[in-house]
Design a protein around this motif. Structure first.
Motif, mmCIF file in Angstrom:
data_model
loop_
_atom_site.group_PDB
_atom_site.id
_atom_site.type_symbol
_atom_site.label_atom_id
_atom_site.label_comp_id
_atom_site.label_asym_id
_atom_site.label_seq_id
_atom_site.Cartn_x
_atom_site.Cartn_y
_atom_site.Cartn_z
ATOM 1 N N GLN A 167 -23.424 14.717 -31.456
ATOM 2 C CA GLN A 167 -22.324 14.218 -32.288
ATOM 3 C C GLN A 167 -22.453 12.716 -32.521
ATOM 4 N N LYS A 203 -19.697 23.401 -32.058
ATOM 5 C CA LYS A 203 -18.728 22.828 -31.134
ATOM 6 C C LYS A 203 -17.467 23.686 -31.048
ATOM 7 N N ILE A 259 -23.888 18.789 -27.188
ATOM 8 C CA ILE A 259 -23.019 18.640 -28.360
ATOM 9 C C ILE A 259 -22.546 17.201 -28.494
ATOM 10 N N ASP A 260 -22.116 16.595 -27.397
ATOM 11 C CA ASP A 260 -21.598 15.227 -27.457
ATOM 12 C C ASP A 260 -22.681 14.224 -27.855
#
Length: 381
Positions: free
Chosen positions: A298, A257, A294-295
């Motif tokens: 996460q 990230k 990525i989100d």
């Protein structure tokens, strides 16, 4: 998306970690890379900042907030700087030290934990051998009982912190006939006769981390240095692997990230054909995909962090999150290198070093193929 996994206390701790990094690591980063090891000054500064005893009771010099999320915050911030700082320090406070806390005797705790918390002592665990890594049950290093001692023979390789560790947790076979159920963990102290270290291994990435081979020739280890119970070492390692794997996942994603955010800045600033390269539809769509990956990842990592904090993270879920994040990390970083063009292949750019540093995350902590085997077995296959 706003993350909800951390409280104000965790964010205050994050500030403490960042201050430690800014004062104790960044000013000497290039020196650390050149020496291929983290100096004592960094370890001791981490100790003074109360970063090394996050799972250690106060009576032994730790802070023990009883909340794994503090470990995760520290892992995130270290990985943003370099995966090597994450791997070396995490090997100490997040992987090695908990063995002493959970399985050590009162005497062992009094003997080693204060130094491990202050940074005066550094630890690691030596599992991997030249003949194999993921198949821990097949390790060949042996320990044979001799009076009040055990005689250790064998070798280990790819050991993070191995070149400088003061107390090494060594997995050795004590009952060959029992196979996986015949492995014991021993605390081996630096300077013990018969114990030698090989050279610092020349790795593709993570130059800041000292990684070494270890050799044991008729090394006498007192019975008092057995960690936990004789012949229960394999079980103890299996009990601790979920934490190692969620911690790996935390670092994997944090590093990817951070580099992706830097790549976005580069894509906005870098000009080609009269406009920023981020304006080209392919690059725009690619970056949209990468930030979404990525989100979404996460959210899964954070859920696993909460599960582990509550004691609910299973070995299968730990395998899933380790495998997924290392794949996403390597994919994202490869795209980041491509977006940087020729500059992405230059070591002086963080993206190039991060790309090299990340490759091993699909190998260590159990290869991703082994993670898939664990997941597949859980599916009844």
């Amino acid at each position: 998306m706003r993350r909800t996994v951390y409280s104000a206390d965790h964010e205050a701790f994050r500030d403490t970690v960042r201050t430690f990094i800014e004062r104790s690591i960044l000013p000497i980063h290039e020196e650390i890379v050149a020496e291929k090891q983290i100096p004592d000054s960094v370890w001791q500064a981490a100790g003074k900042a109360d970063l090394l005893g996050l799972e250690v009771p106060e009576e032994f010099g730790g802070s023990d907030p009883g909340d794994y999320r503090f470990n995760a915050v520290l892992g995130e911030e270290l990985a943003k700087v370099s995966m090597a700082y994450n791997s070396c320090l995490q090997m100490h406070f997040d992987i090695g030290v908990p063995y002493f806390v959970k399985y050590g005797t009162q005497e062992q705790k009094e003997r080693w934990l204060p130094g491990l918390c202050s940074g005066e002592l550094v630890t690691t665990i030596a599992m991997t051998e030249p003949s194999g890594g993921s198949d821990l049950a097949a390790l060949r290093t042996s320990a044979v009982r001799s009076g009040d001692d055990w005689v250790l023979n064998g070798s280990k390789t790819f050991i993070t912190n191995g070149y400088t560790a003061d107390v090494i947790i060594v997995a050795a076979r004590t009952s060959p006939e029992k196979k996986a159920k015949g492995i014991t963990l021993f605390a081996l102290e630096n300077g013990t006769p018969g114990f030698e270290r090989g050279r610092k291994l020349d790795k593709v990435g993570q130059p800041e981390a000292n990684t070494a081979e270890l050799f044991f020739q008729d090394v006498k280890v007192p019975n008092a240095n057995v960690i936990g119970e004789v012949d229960r070492g394999f079980i103890q390692m299996m009990e601790q692997l979920p934490q190692e794997r969620i911690s790996a996942a935390v670092g994997n994603l944090a590093q990817a990230k951070a580099i992706l955010e830097e790549t976005l800045v580069y894509a906005k600033e870098r000009q080609a054909f009269g406009q920023s390269i981020g304006k080209f539809q392919h690059n725009k769509f690619l970056l949209a995909d990468l930030f979404t990956q990525i989100d979404v990842s996460q959210a899964y990592v954070d859920a696993c962090v909460v599960a582990h904090t509550q004691g609910d993270l299973t070995a299968v879920d730990a395998a899933k999150v380790k495998m997924w994040t290392s794949d996403i990390q390597n994919s994202v970083l490869d795209h980041c290198v491509q977006l940087h063009g020729g500059y992405g292949f230059m070591r002086e750019y963080r993206v190039a070093q991060a790309w090299m540093d990340a490759r091993v995350t699909r190998i260590w902590g159990g290869t991703n193929e082994i993670m898939k085997e664990i997941i597949g077995r859980d599916l009844g296959l």
